[in-house]
Motif scaffolding. Structure first.
Motif, PDB file in Angstrom:
ATOM      1  N   ILE A  44      -3.737   7.616   6.868  1.00 56.79           N
ATOM      2  CA  ILE A  44      -4.740   6.069   6.631  1.00 56.79           C
ATOM      3  C   ILE A  44      -5.886   6.030   7.440  1.00 56.79           C
ATOM      4  O   ILE A  44      -6.253   6.493   8.352  1.00 56.79           O
ATOM      5  N   PHE A  72      -9.824  -2.980   0.086  1.00 63.31           N
ATOM      6  CA  PHE A  72      -9.407  -3.998   0.964  1.00 63.31           C
ATOM      7  C   PHE A  72     -10.829  -4.965   1.056  1.00 63.31           C
ATOM      8  O   PHE A  72     -11.391  -4.898   2.030  1.00 63.31           O
ATOM      9  N   ASN A 124      -6.269   5.420  -3.408  1.00 61.44           N
ATOM     10  CA  ASN A 124      -8.011   4.839  -3.035  1.00 61.44           C
ATOM     11  C   ASN A 124      -7.040   3.404  -3.313  1.00 61.44           C
ATOM     12  O   ASN A 124      -7.232   1.945  -4.211  1.00 61.44           O
ATOM     13  N   PHE A 125      -8.096   2.831  -2.118  1.00 59.86           N
ATOM     14  CA  PHE A 125      -7.793   1.118  -2.003  1.00 59.86           C
ATOM     15  C   PHE A 125      -8.860   0.178  -1.398  1.00 59.86           C
ATOM     16  O   PHE A 125      -9.283   0.929  -0.310  1.00 59.86           O
ATOM     17  N   ASN A 178      -6.505   5.990   1.297  1.00 60.31           N
ATOM     18  CA  ASN A 178      -7.926   6.187   1.693  1.00 60.31           C
ATOM     19  C   ASN A 178      -8.581   3.927   1.510  1.00 60.31           C
ATOM     20  O   ASN A 178      -7.882   4.227  -0.265  1.00 60.31           O
ATOM     21  N   ILE A 179      -9.121   3.968   2.302  1.00 66.49           N
ATOM     22  CA  ILE A 179      -9.258   1.968   1.996  1.00 66.49           C
ATOM     23  C   ILE A 179     -10.906   2.194   2.057  1.00 66.49           C
ATOM     24  O   ILE A 179     -10.843   2.858   3.465  1.00 66.49           O
ATOM     25  N   ARG A 187      -9.060  -4.048   9.504  1.00 67.68           N
ATOM     26  CA  ARG A 187      -9.108  -2.717  10.171  1.00 67.68           C
ATOM     27  C   ARG A 187      -8.467  -2.316  11.040  1.00 67.68           C
ATOM     28  O   ARG A 187      -7.496  -1.459  11.612  1.00 67.68           O
ATOM     29  N   PHE A 227     -13.394  -0.682   3.865  1.00 71.14           N
ATOM     30  CA  PHE A 227     -12.375  -1.926   4.136  1.00 71.14           C
ATOM     31  C   PHE A 227     -14.173  -2.983   4.005  1.00 71.14           C
ATOM     32  O   PHE A 227     -14.934  -2.565   4.540  1.00 71.14           O
ATOM     33  N   VAL A 284       0.762  -1.351  -0.526  1.00 75.29           N
ATOM     34  CA  VAL A 284      -0.074   0.358   0.192  1.00 75.29           C
ATOM     35  C   VAL A 284       0.622   1.388  -0.332  1.00 75.29           C
ATOM     36  O   VAL A 284       0.214   1.756  -0.420  1.00 75.29           O
ATOM     37  N   GLU A 308     -10.190   5.293   6.903  1.00 71.74           N
ATOM     38  CA  GLU A 308     -11.411   4.688   6.681  1.00 71.74           C
ATOM     39  C   GLU A 308     -12.496   4.924   5.286  1.00 71.74           C
ATOM     40  O   GLU A 308     -12.858   6.499   5.944  1.00 71.74           O
TER      41      GLU A 308
END
Length: 207
Positions: free
Chosen positions: A132, A94, A91-92, A147-148, A106, A150, A81, A134
């Motif tokens: 990081i 997971f 942008n991810f 930016n993730i 998380r 989950f 990452v 969420e």
């Protein structure tokens, strides 16, 4: 196979050909309590080689790390990452197959107080501190953050097929580079197969 091709490259150029490629800035942004093992360094070096030098790289990139439970694959994901962030990804998504796993993940990515937190107390690239976050979608996110989203694979499927306000939609993918990361990826084929069977049964039921 790519694994065998890279093994041949290693034989030609030396044992440390891949491990020597690791970016020190990536390592310094990982939790210092988790020292990278040699095979993890090897995996990260191969990842870098594929992105930066491999002439037969395919687009979009689709890579798999085949690792045993307890071998530190989540730490490699965290390092990747950071690597992708340096390449411009912000942008991810997971996703896993279990709600329990997603809650643990998380915590590992977001909670600095967790003993399994994967990152350094401050993530810095040059003079810039990176956070990081969420998110539920990629509209209006900070372009300087990681930016993730989950989710589980089932949850991702529901988000995409039953769109609601302030959640991920197909429009979120337009004009954006988004990295999808799947843990326990061997479950995905089974889940996809089961979903197809259920859809087929439903289509016959309503025929």
């Amino acid at each position: 196979m790519l694994y065998e091709t890279f093994n041949s490259i290693k034989e030609s150029f030396g044992e440390d050909y891949f491990t020597s490629r690791i970016d020190p800035e990536i390592v310094q942004n990982l939790n210092p309590n988790f020292e990278l093992r040699e095979y993890q360094k090897e995996a990260l070096g191969r990842f870098d080689f594929y992105f930066s030098e491999y002439q037969k790289r395919k687009f979009p990139v689709h890579l798999l790390f085949h690792m045993a439970t307890g071998s530190g694959k989540t730490l490699i994901m965290a390092a990747n990452v950071l690597y992708l962030y340096k390449l411009g990804y912000r942008n991810f998504i997971f996703f896993v197959n279990s709600v329990n796993i997603i809650e643990k993940t998380r915590d590992n990515f977001l909670n600095p107080l967790s003993e399994k937190y994967l990152f350094a107390p401050k993530i810095k690239f040059g003079d810039k501190e990176v956070f990081i976050k969420e998110v539920q979608n990629f509209e209006g996110v900070n372009p300087d953050d990681i930016n993730i989203i989950f989710t589980t694979i089932q949850g991702l499927h529901i988000r995409m097929t039953q769109p609601k306000e302030n959640v991920l939609t197909e429009e979120d993918f337009e004009g954006k580079d988004i990295a999808l990361i799947s843990d326990e990826a061997h479950h995905l084929q089974t889940i996809t197969k089961n979903q197809k069977e259920q859809e087929l049964e439903k289509s016959w039921e309503y025929t």
